[in-house]
Design a protein around this motif. Sequence first.
Motif, PDB file in Angstrom:
ATOM      1  N   LEU A  56      -5.087  10.082   6.116  1.00  0.00           N
ATOM      2  CA  LEU A  56      -4.641   8.845   5.471  1.00  0.00           C
ATOM      3  C   LEU A  56      -4.629   7.675   6.454  1.00  0.00           C
ATOM      4  CD1 LEU A  56      -1.710  10.166   3.248  1.00  0.00           C
ATOM      5  CD2 LEU A  56      -4.026   9.586   2.545  1.00  0.00           C
ATOM      6  N   LYS A 103      -9.836   2.264  -1.776  1.00  0.00           N
ATOM      7  CA  LYS A 103      -9.456   3.671  -1.649  1.00  0.00           C
ATOM      8  C   LYS A 103     -10.485   4.565  -2.331  1.00  0.00           C
ATOM      9  CE  LYS A 103      -4.436   2.843  -1.573  1.00  0.00           C
ATOM     10  NZ  LYS A 103      -4.037   3.643  -0.405  1.00  0.00           N
ATOM     11  N   TYR A 114     -10.133   0.188   5.600  1.00  0.00           N
ATOM     12  CA  TYR A 114     -10.142  -0.986   4.732  1.00  0.00           C
ATOM     13  C   TYR A 114      -9.133  -2.047   5.132  1.00  0.00           C
ATOM     14  CZ  TYR A 114      -6.259   1.510   2.450  1.00  0.00           C
ATOM     15  OH  TYR A 114      -5.091   2.205   2.197  1.00  0.00           O
ATOM     16  N   TYR A 139      -8.185   6.530   6.802  1.00  0.00           N
ATOM     17  CA  TYR A 139      -8.655   5.815   5.615  1.00  0.00           C
ATOM     18  C   TYR A 139      -8.073   4.410   5.558  1.00  0.00           C
ATOM     19  CZ  TYR A 139     -10.092  10.472   4.049  1.00  0.00           C
ATOM     20  OH  TYR A 139     -10.670  11.704   3.951  1.00  0.00           O
ATOM     21  N   ARG A 140      -6.813   4.269   5.936  1.00  0.00           N
ATOM     22  CA  ARG A 140      -6.219   2.924   5.895  1.00  0.00           C
ATOM     23  C   ARG A 140      -6.882   1.997   6.905  1.00  0.00           C
ATOM     24  NH1 ARG A 140      -0.195   0.648   5.035  1.00  0.00           N
ATOM     25  NH2 ARG A 140      -0.285  -1.116   6.454  1.00  0.00           N
ATOM     26  N   ASP A 152       0.836  -1.198   0.000  1.00  0.00           N
ATOM     27  CA  ASP A 152       0.000   0.000   0.000  1.00  0.00           C
ATOM     28  C   ASP A 152       0.871   1.248   0.000  1.00  0.00           C
ATOM     29  OD1 ASP A 152      -2.109   1.694   0.091  1.00  0.00           O
ATOM     30  OD2 ASP A 152      -2.781   1.153   2.107  1.00  0.00           O
ATOM     31  N   GLU A 159      -4.881  11.140  -3.072  1.00  0.00           N
ATOM     32  CA  GLU A 159      -4.288  10.631  -1.838  1.00  0.00           C
ATOM     33  C   GLU A 159      -3.171  11.538  -1.341  1.00  0.00           C
ATOM     34  OE1 GLU A 159      -3.569   6.210  -1.171  1.00  0.00           O
ATOM     35  OE2 GLU A 159      -1.524   6.923  -1.517  1.00  0.00           O
ATOM     36  N   GLU A 212     -13.562   4.767  -0.076  1.00  0.00           N
ATOM     37  CA  GLU A 212     -13.372   5.401   1.221  1.00  0.00           C
ATOM     38  C   GLU A 212     -13.224   6.915   1.124  1.00  0.00           C
ATOM     39  OE1 GLU A 212     -13.696   4.221   4.152  1.00  0.00           O
ATOM     40  OE2 GLU A 212     -14.077   2.167   3.465  1.00  0.00           O
TER      41      GLU A 212
END
Length: 467
Positions: free
Chosen positions: A359, A82, A366, A362-363, A41, A351, A85
Motif C-alpha cells: 500500500l 488506485k 500516485y 501504491y500511494r 485517502d 485494497e 495502479e
Amino acid sequence: MELACEEGRSEIFEAMLDDSSDTAWEFGPVKCVTYPLDGVDSIKGDGGLDLNSVLWRTVFGGEDGHLDILESGVIYLLLKEKWKEFAKQKLRIRFILALFYLTMLSVAVYLRPEGDLLSGTTVTDIVRYIAEVIVLIGSTIYLGFEYFNIRALKSRYWRLQIYIPAKSTFLVSCVLFLFCLPFRLLSLRSVEDILTTLAVPMAWCYLLLFYRGREELGPFVTTIYKMALGDLLPFSLIWIVIISILCSVFYYPYKDMEGIQSFDTFYGSWMYLFHMTFEDFETLISGEDDEIELSRLPVLTKILFVIFMVLIPILLMNMLIAKMAQTYQTIEHRAWRESLRQWARIIMVLEHSCSKAELQKYRKAYAVPGAKPKYLLKGTSTNQPSPSKADAEDSEYCDSLMIVKPNFRVQPQKPHGDSSIRTRLSLQNWTVVPKATRKQLIEQKRHGAKIEETTVNWIDSLPGSGL
C-alpha cells in the motif's frame, strides 16, 4: 471534512476540500491544483489503512450525498488512480483464480459416485480426488488471507462484510468445504452431502462480486440485494404471520377427515397454503372432488378461503410486486452512479487485502509532495531545537494528488438521467498529472521557473483546455 462526508454534505465537503488545496500554476482556461491526501485517502503515508478517512466513509455510505461526493472530481480521480495502479490487475487475477476454483469444484461435485467416496480407483475417481484436494487447498488459502484482513480491520471487518455479501457467502462456503473433510473420514456421507449442497451455490455467488463493478451488470446485482433485504424480508415477516394464523384455521376443519390430501397434517396444511399463495389451489376447488365440501364446516371454510385470497394473492403479492418495481426504477434512474459505488467498493476490498509495504508503494505511485494546508502545519515550541532547513522545507509538504482542471466553475442545471453534470465534468475535463510531468512541475513551482514548451504542449492536449 470527515464530518461533512459522514453526513453526506457534498457542498460543504467540496468547499472545505477546495480550501485545503494549493494552486501550482494557471495557464489560460486550466490550472494545476494539488489536494492533500491526509485524511482523504484510505491509505496513510506509512502504508497503513485509515478507516476514518473521507474515502472510506464515502464508499461505504448509504446516502445520496455520498454518491455526490463519490463522483466529485478529486474522489473519483483518486479511485481511478488506485484502479490503474493495483486494483485492475488484482481483480483480473482474482477472477481467473475464482474461475479455476469453481471449475474444480464443479468437477468434484459432478464426478461424485453413489457409493463410497474413498474406495474408488478408476480414472474418474482419481480426477475427482485431485479436484477435491484443490478445492480444500483453495478454501484454506482464501480463509488464511481473510485472517490477516481481520487482524488489520478488527471490528470493522464484520461491518465490511455487510456491503459485500457475495464474498461473505463465499467465505462461508469455504468453511463448509473444510468441515466436509472430517465427515468424509468418518464415513458420514449424509452429513457431507448436506454441507456440500449448501456450500456449492454459496461458492458460485462469488462471481457476483466481479459483476458489481461493471456498468451494465452492477445495477442488476445491486437490485437483487436491495429487493432481497428491502422488499422480500419485510414481506416474508408479514406473510409468515398470516400463513401461520390461517394454517391452524384450515387444519382444524379437516382434522381426522378421510379423503383429504391437502390439510391432512399441520405441516401439509402449511405447505399447501404456501402453494395457494401463488394461486395453486386446484385440488381445493375442483368440481366433484371439491375439498371445501368435505370439511366439517363448508360455509366457514369458504369464508376463510375468500379471506385468504384477498389477503395473500391479491393484496400482499401485488404490494410486493409494486415495491419491487419501485426499487428497480430507483436504481435504474441512477444506474451509473450505483455502478460507480460498487466499483469503488471493489477497489476498497482489494485494497484491504494488500500488505502495508504494498500500500505504501501504491500511494507513492500516485501521490506527489504538495503544499501542506495551514491546519496541518504544527508550530515549533521554543523549548525544542530548531529544525534544519531541509527538515523545515519537507515539513511544509505532504502527500497530495496533482490534478489539472478547468479554471472556472460550471454549475448548469442537472440533466435528466442517471448521471449528474459534475460526473461529466470529472470524466471529461479533470485529469491527474502524468508521472513523467509531476516532478518537472514541482521543481518549476519551487524554483519559480517558467513553464517550458513541452509542458505547454501537454497542457494544450488536455480535455479541459478546449473549454
